[in-house]
Design a protein around this motif. Structure first.
Motif, mmCIF file in Angstrom:
data_model
loop_
_atom_site.group_PDB
_atom_site.id
_atom_site.type_symbol
_atom_site.label_atom_id
_atom_site.label_comp_id
_atom_site.label_asym_id
_atom_site.label_seq_id
_atom_site.Cartn_x
_atom_site.Cartn_y
_atom_site.Cartn_z
ATOM 1 N N ASP A 96 0.833 -1.210 0.000
ATOM 2 C CA ASP A 96 0.000 0.000 0.000
ATOM 3 C C ASP A 96 0.860 1.249 0.000
ATOM 4 O O ASP A 96 0.556 2.248 -0.659
ATOM 5 C CB ASP A 96 -0.900 -0.002 1.239
ATOM 6 N N LEU A 97 1.963 1.209 0.748
ATOM 7 C CA LEU A 97 2.883 2.353 0.770
ATOM 8 C C LEU A 97 3.505 2.565 -0.597
ATOM 9 O O LEU A 97 3.625 3.692 -1.072
ATOM 10 C CB LEU A 97 3.987 2.116 1.800
ATOM 11 N N VAL A 138 2.309 1.747 -3.529
ATOM 12 C CA VAL A 138 1.335 2.266 -4.485
ATOM 13 C C VAL A 138 1.188 3.765 -4.330
ATOM 14 O O VAL A 138 1.017 4.502 -5.306
ATOM 15 C CB VAL A 138 -0.019 1.557 -4.272
ATOM 16 N N ASP A 139 1.270 4.269 -3.092
ATOM 17 C CA ASP A 139 1.081 5.701 -2.882
ATOM 18 C C ASP A 139 2.327 6.515 -3.184
ATOM 19 O O ASP A 139 2.230 7.678 -3.572
ATOM 20 C CB ASP A 139 0.654 5.953 -1.431
#
Lengths: 315, 475
Positions: free
Chosen positions: B248-249, B251-252
């Protein structure tokens, strides 16, 4: 000062014991380098060395909250209320079954309670715009439900004709236990704002329908089912707004309900009334005490080993 | 005249930039000296060849180094499909594949009685002195350690991962480990954070826990500056694409970094449930030429992927000792990682930069790293990290633990009941009951299969084999 310089200093050989002793003393007084929490260099400590800084970043019970007896007891009153209401309902059923219920009085009291309850709900509820539309919608729903129950009452009376009494009593006990277990006590205590307990509501209505099917006349069935609708579907809304409005009213209401139920059960069976009394005492006062006793064992450990929490998780 | 010197942490950290005091044993080669006593060691775990992973490699490499130091090592693991019985691996490493039902996550099902006969037989016929269990979620390791202690054989346990405290599966796993370590079993952890975590989970005395790090085969991860494209700054990340690895990190942060630095590109290797979000992000921000998804990368191809990069990105949310960053540094990459678990202890701060696990800070550190990585000499990094972590050094330190264990006195079996008083009132009662029943079971086995009648297994002639190998190499 660089460390390499001092390591390369050379000493002359010592001869006398005093000089040897002084030399040895200086050697032992020379400080060791402090231990560092790293793995990539060789440190002058054994592998199982435990430093002063061991567990220095551990945090205990950062989010734990100590609860007081009053707070817990007040929260438990909603359970007492629910229990009293269910038992009151069953007692009323038994009176109806034995034809000892004064029907006219019952209908009149119920009607007064409904109107009074509705007015209290409108008064106590915050964030409620009292417009004509709102009241009209409420009355419309009320009218529709009551008409439906009235028209179905003759059907419902003969619903369980083929089923024996014992099955009905057993099923009822089971269903009302489910109702008590799965009721939305968070809503009843004012912690949440949306009443969401479909399972418990269904269990209660199911129980009241099969109980109603044991009654003798259509009118009895209608009155009983209207009463069950009032108790299980409408009263949670009122009790929620009372609890949010004032704690004293909540306690007063609980005491009233308890007294009423206790009084009615005593006329049936004194032993059951005593059991009911002790059970309520356990729930309302005994459980908060045991929770407070257990609070000292609460140990919530956090530290650098915890899995990090990501704010935006993609799903 | 010698002066007393005030040595502060600052001095040491400044010193590091000039010269790091390395592990003496690795530099001088003194670890090749023959050890005092040669032990007979059994490594026992669920995770071994043919399954491939960090723990498996750890056990294999450690066993090889211990064999070269003159000890006898065997490995006990559960059967993998058709692969059961006894097999031999490099340098005469004997592997027992015992019949045991395999559970879905590569571990096996827990039993109390079933494996005692076969484990007892193996320990006695191989004359095992020390049993070394690996990886807490491996049930076979726990069983091995318990059986060993009842038979009076010394036991050591290695813990490779971090666990939480507040969910039911963690509570059960912690209690399981606490039970296995009741009887004076020494614990080896791979980092200091793992040691703190293990001590809290199992309520062990911290002096019974040693910290011995992992290492990797650095000869396979050599830098190759010709492979990386000079027009781009390449950021490599090879990881399973799941929540725990911080996808998730990733992707951001990728859009932020791509926007800020025009000549940066990403190579992402690995597969998993969160792969679809990276693909969605590429579509959304139109980064098809900036981000390359490789899919699953086989272990032998990892060095080829790593040398294409300048920076290695590790966004794990929890990591006890990250071997991936060692491999990356060995290939000459600069590392940017999240500051979680045992990662801050692994590398000095001129090789790695840390960020808190949120995308903005990681992006910021990555942007700074694009400047720093231009000054990095890959061969220097490779040489440095080779001198920090070495399997022979780890074997020597593990052997020290074995030496300490062998010096401990062995208490009579009935006295060991006292050790089982941990775990609360009811826990202690249950532990003692299980212990007594197991003693009865051992007694029955001793009567049916007495140890005098167990033939000793023939040892693989390791010394002669190694000499023969050397001769062949020299010729």
């Amino acid at each position: 000062m660089s460390l390499t310089q001092t390591n390369q200093q050379k000493e002359e050989p010592k001869e006398t014991p005093q000089e040897k002793k002084a030399e040895h003393k200086k050697k032992t007084e020379q400080k060791k380098k402090p231990w560092r929490k790293i793995l990539y260099i060789q440190q002058d400590y054994p592998d199982n060395h435990t430093d002063k800084s061991f567990l220095e970043f551990m945090v205990l019970n950062a989010t734990a909250r100590r609860r007081s007896f009053g707070e817990l007891s007040l929260a438990a009153t909603s359970i007492t209320q629910e229990l009293s209401i269910v038992l009151l309902f069953i007692v009323i059923f038994f009176h109806s079954y034995n034809n000892t219920l004064p029907l006219v009085h019952f209908v009149v009291i119920n009607s007064i309670l409904i109107v009074l309850g509705y007015l209290m709900f409108l008064y106590f509820e915050e964030d409620l715009e009292i417009t004509f539309d709102l009241i009209f919608n409420h009355l419309k729903t009320f009218f529709i439900v009551f008409t439906a129950v009235f028209s179905l009452s003759s059907v419902l009376r003969t619903l369980t004709k083929a089923i024996s009494n014992d099955t009905i009593w057993a099923l009822t006990i089971f269903l009302f236990c489910l109702h008590l277990f799965f009721q939305d006590y968070g809503y009843l205590n004012g912690f949440k704002d949306r009443f969401f307990a479909p399972f418990s509501l269904n269990a209660a209505i199911f129980g009241s329908v099969i109980l109603a099917s044991r009654l003798n006349s259509d009118f009895y069935v209608f009155v009983f089912l209207a009463f069950s609708f009032q108790v299980f579907a409408l009263s949670p809304l009122l009790r929620h707004s009372i609890k949010k409005f004032s704690n004293e009213f909540q306690v007063l209401l609980t005491a009233l309900l308890f007294a009423l139920t206790f009084g009615l059960i005593v006329t049936f069976n004194a032993l059951f009334a005593i059991l009911f009394f002790f059970f309520v005492a356990f729930i309302n006062f005994g459980s908060p005490l045991s929770l407070m006793a257990a609070q000292k064992w609460k140990l919530f450990i956090q530290g650098p080993w915890d899995c990090a929490v990501v704010e935006t998780v993609h799903k | 005249m010698k002066q007393e010197i005030e040595i502060t942490l600052e001095d040491i950290e400044n010193e590091e930039l000039v010269q790091i005091p390395k592990r003496k044993s690795i530099l001088t080669g003194k670890y090749l000296k023959k050890p005092k006593k040669s032990y007979r060691i059994a490594m026992i775990t669920d995770f071994f060849y043919p399954s491939v992973g960090g723990v498996e490699t750890h056990i294999f490499q450690l066993s090889q180094c211990l064999i070269k130091r003159g000890h006898k090592v065997i490995v006990i693991t559960h059967q993998y499909g058709d692969r059961n019985g006894i097999r031999f691996m490099t340098n005469g490493l004997k592997v027992y594949y015992i019949p045991k039902l395999r559970a879905p996550d590569k571990s096996s099902f827990p039993t109390v009685w079933n494996n005692t006969p076969i484990l007892r037989d193996i320990f006695l016929r191989e004359r095992i002195m020390i049993v070394h269990g690996h990886q807490e979620i491996s049930v076979l390791a726990h069983e091995g350690v318990l059986n060993a202690r009842e038979l009076g054989i010394k036991a050591v346990f290695t813990e490779h991962s971090l666990f939480g405290f507040n969910e039911i599966h963690y509570i059960l796993v912690n209690k399981g480990l606490m039970y296995s370590l009741l009887d004076g079993v020494h614990l080896i952890c791979v980092s200091n954070t793992t040691k703190e975590n293990a001590v809290l989970r199992t309520a062990l005395s911290p002096y019974l826990v040693s910290v011995i790090p992992n290492a990797t085969d650095f000869s396979r991860f050599t830098p190759d500056p010709t492979q990386s494209d000079p027009n781009w700054i390449t950021i490599v990340s090879i990881t399973r694409l799941m929540y725990r690895k911080g996808v998730d990190l990733m992707v951001d942060l990728i859009p932020i970094v791509c926007r800020a630095v025009p000549n940066v590109r990403f190579i992402i290797g690995g597969d998993g449930p969160k792969r679809v979000f990276i693909e969605m992000m590429i579509e959304k921000y139109d980064l098809q030429d900036r981000v390359k998804l490789l899919g699953f990368v086989k272990h032998e191809n990892v060095p080829k992927v790593l040398v294409q990069g300048n920076i290695f990105l590790n966004t794990s949310l929890t990591e006890s000792f990250c071997i991936a960053i060692l491999e990356a540094v060995s290939c000459g990459l600069y590392v940017v990682a999240t500051k979680v678990g045992g990662v801050p202890e692994v590398l000095p701060n001129y090789m790695i930069s840390f960020a808190k696990p949120n995308p903005e800070e990681l992006a910021q550190k990555l942007i700074e790293a694009t400047e720093k990585c231009k000054d990095v000499d890959p061969y220097f990094f490779h040489k440095e990290v080779r001198e920090m972590y070495d399997w022979h050094d780890i074997a020597e330190r593990t052997e020290k633990v074995y030496d300490d264990m062998m010096l401990q006195p062995e208490r009579p079996l009935f006295e060991k009941l006292r050790y089982h008083s941990r775990g609360g009132t009811w826990g202690a009662l249950l532990n003692k009951l299980i212990f007594m029943l197991r003693l009865i079971w051992l007694f029955i086995l001793e009567v049916c299969f007495p140890r005098e009648q167990i033939h000793y297994a023939v040892d693989f002639p390791t010394d002669k084999f190694l000499k023969m190998k050397k001769k062949k190499l020299n010729n």
